[in-house]
Design an enzyme around this catalytic site. Structure first.
Site, PDB file in Angstrom:
ATOM      1  CD  GLN A  63      -3.403  -4.126   7.009  1.00  0.00           C
ATOM      2  OE1 GLN A  63      -3.586  -3.248   6.096  1.00  0.00           O
ATOM      3  NE2 GLN A  63      -3.471  -5.352   6.061  1.00  0.00           N
ATOM      4  CG  ASP A 108      -9.663   0.336   5.248  1.00  0.00           C
ATOM      5  OD1 ASP A 108      -9.319  -0.174   4.035  1.00  0.00           O
ATOM      6  OD2 ASP A 108      -8.905   0.102   6.095  1.00  0.00           O
ATOM      7  CE  LYS A 160      -3.820  -2.278   2.043  1.00  0.00           C
ATOM      8  NZ  LYS A 160      -4.432  -2.791   3.246  1.00  0.00           N
TER       9      LYS A 160
HETATM   10  N1  LIG Z   1      -7.698  -1.993   7.150  1.00  0.00           N
HETATM   11  C1  LIG Z   1      -7.885  -3.011   6.307  1.00  0.00           C
HETATM   12  N2  LIG Z   1      -7.696  -2.543   4.963  1.00  0.00           N
HETATM   13  C2  LIG Z   1      -7.347  -3.500   3.894  1.00  0.00           C
HETATM   14  O1  LIG Z   1      -7.815  -3.347   2.920  1.00  0.00           O
HETATM   15  C3  LIG Z   1      -6.874  -4.755   4.325  1.00  0.00           C
HETATM   16  C4  LIG Z   1      -6.669  -4.899   5.752  1.00  0.00           C
HETATM   17  N3  LIG Z   1      -7.097  -4.093   6.559  1.00  0.00           N
HETATM   18  N4  LIG Z   1      -6.413  -6.144   6.118  1.00  0.00           N
HETATM   19  C5  LIG Z   1      -5.843  -7.253   5.077  1.00  0.00           C
HETATM   20  C6  LIG Z   1      -6.737  -7.258   3.923  1.00  0.00           C
HETATM   21  C7  LIG Z   1      -6.087  -8.169   2.850  1.00  0.00           C
HETATM   22  N5  LIG Z   1      -5.817  -6.979   1.898  1.00  0.00           N
HETATM   23  C8  LIG Z   1      -5.151  -7.003   0.517  1.00  0.00           C
HETATM   24  C9  LIG Z   1      -4.845  -6.220  -0.387  1.00  0.00           C
HETATM   25  C10 LIG Z   1      -4.169  -6.413  -1.572  1.00  0.00           C
HETATM   26  C11 LIG Z   1      -3.648  -7.595  -1.923  1.00  0.00           C
HETATM   27  C12 LIG Z   1      -2.928  -7.736  -3.132  1.00  0.00           C
HETATM   28  O2  LIG Z   1      -2.306  -6.713  -3.871  1.00  0.00           O
HETATM   29  N6  LIG Z   1      -2.743  -9.242  -3.545  1.00  0.00           N
HETATM   30  C13 LIG Z   1      -1.817  -9.393  -4.647  1.00  0.00           C
HETATM   31  C14 LIG Z   1      -0.892 -10.301  -4.188  1.00  0.00           C
HETATM   32  C15 LIG Z   1       0.014 -10.193  -3.055  1.00  0.00           C
HETATM   33  C16 LIG Z   1       0.802 -11.245  -2.551  1.00  0.00           C
HETATM   34  O3  LIG Z   1       1.650 -11.674  -3.498  1.00  0.00           O
HETATM   35  O4  LIG Z   1       0.931 -11.675  -1.422  1.00  0.00           O
HETATM   36  C17 LIG Z   1      -2.795 -10.070  -5.729  1.00  0.00           C
HETATM   37  O5  LIG Z   1      -3.789 -10.592  -5.518  1.00  0.00           O
HETATM   38  O6  LIG Z   1      -2.194 -10.061  -6.764  1.00  0.00           O
HETATM   39  C18 LIG Z   1      -3.965  -8.669  -1.045  1.00  0.00           C
HETATM   40  C19 LIG Z   1      -4.606  -8.416   0.156  1.00  0.00           C
HETATM   41  C20 LIG Z   1      -6.382  -5.576   2.276  1.00  0.00           C
HETATM   42  N7  LIG Z   1      -6.656  -5.847   3.601  1.00  0.00           N
END
Ligand SMILES: Nc1nc(=O)c2c([nH]1)NC[C@@H]1CN(c3ccc(C(=O)N[C@@H](CCC(=O)O)C(=O)O)cc3)C=[N+]21
Length: 283
Positions: free
Chosen positions: A97, A120, A53
């Protein structure tokens, strides 16, 4: 026929380029959009997400501050930090987070964020705005899913959308967004007796459960749009979604991959929300 891929990385590049342009325009007026990311504890996955992020902000002309605290941080101290960020004019968006350590009431912390900085979209005021159609921030993951559906020029009016999962963060807001686009919406969950009977009727399926292979090819109507919100690990430790991708892609009309689908779009919509929070602040 094999489904067409909805590429979250490619769509993110397009949308982030627009964010960068608008961020530069704001900067020229003396406002740099700022995001504060607050991380409590040392959850390994959270460390990675938070770094992604912060990097996305930097790459697109947003200013970001990462505040890291030990798992023992008290709820009162966290609330005090949120209050300080609420009053910091250089910060337009605040993201705490999740998950938070068990001794902290996460909902209480979220409600402490000023709604105008709730990028968020987790605050009750944001949830209420989404429900009623008032202006407010939409949760980034379902918002990103809507952008992906929009990107293929798909008209949701009169279509049957089935959402699997009923969380406050994805399932429920997703259903409201689909409803706002005039879809007929069904929400399925762990107490749904025959999930396949529901999904086989669907023109659009959003899987947001957090379990592998929740959706298999036999559960999908030919040509359906399949959006995979899952973030799981398979037996080889590789990232995978809730959908049996190899099987479902042979039946669906469109499908989102994991990785490279909803994940990057979640971060993109966080940038969009933060930019809009900054654009809304009077000069
Ligand atoms: N307050 C809060 N807001 C959130 O938005 C929040 C949170 N807490 N806690 C955790 C979850 C999870 N989350 C992700 C965001 C992007 C990917 C992402 O970019 N994933 C990549 C892969 C990343 C990798 O390789 O591990 C993809 O899908 O291509 C994953 C998970 C946001 N979250």
């Amino acid at each position: 026929m094999t489904a067409q891929l909805i590429d979250g990385n490619a769509l993110s590049r397009t949308l982030r380029a627009d964010v960068a342009t608008r961020a530069a325009a704001l900067k020229a007026r003396g406002v740099t959009p700022g995001l504060a990311v607050v991380l409590v504890g040392d959850n390994a996955a959270s460390q990675v997400y938070v770094r992604n992020k912060v990097k996305a902000c930097e790459d697109n002309g947003l200013h970001s501050v990462l505040e890291k605290y030990p798992a023992e941080l008290s709820e009162a101290d966290l609330l005090a930090r949120v209050d300080a960020l609420n009053n910091d004019p250089s910060i337009h968006g605040i993201l705490v987070q999740l998950p938070l350590p068990a001794h902290i009431d996460a909902q209480k912390v979220i409600e402490a964020i000023a709604p105008e900085k709730d990028v968020d979209g987790f605050h009750v005021a944001s949830a209420g705005a989404l429900m009623t159609g008032a202006s407010g921030f939409w949760p980034c993951t379902p918002y990103g899913c809507m952008k992906m559906i929009e990107s293929i020029g798909y008209d949701l009016r009169g279509k049957h959308a089935v959402v699997i999962g009923r969380s406050n963060i994805v399932g429920k807001p997703m259903a409201l967004m689909l409803l706002a686009k005039n879809a007929t919406v069904t929400i399925c969950h762990s107490a749904t007796p025959d999930l396949g009977a529901m999904t086989r009727q669907a023109d659009v399926i959003v899987a947001a459960v957090g379990k592998r292979n929740v959706l298999t090819a036999d559960m999908v109507k030919p040509g359906a749009v399949v959006i995979d919100v899952g973030m799981n690990r398979n037996d080889e430790g590789k990232l995978c979604g809730d959908v049996d991708f190899a099987g479902v892609r042979e039946v669906a009309g469109w499908i989102t991959p994991v990785p490279g689908g909803v994940g990057p779009m979640t971060i993109t919509m966080l940038l969009v929300n933060t930019l809009e929070a900054a654009e809304r602040t009077p000069l």
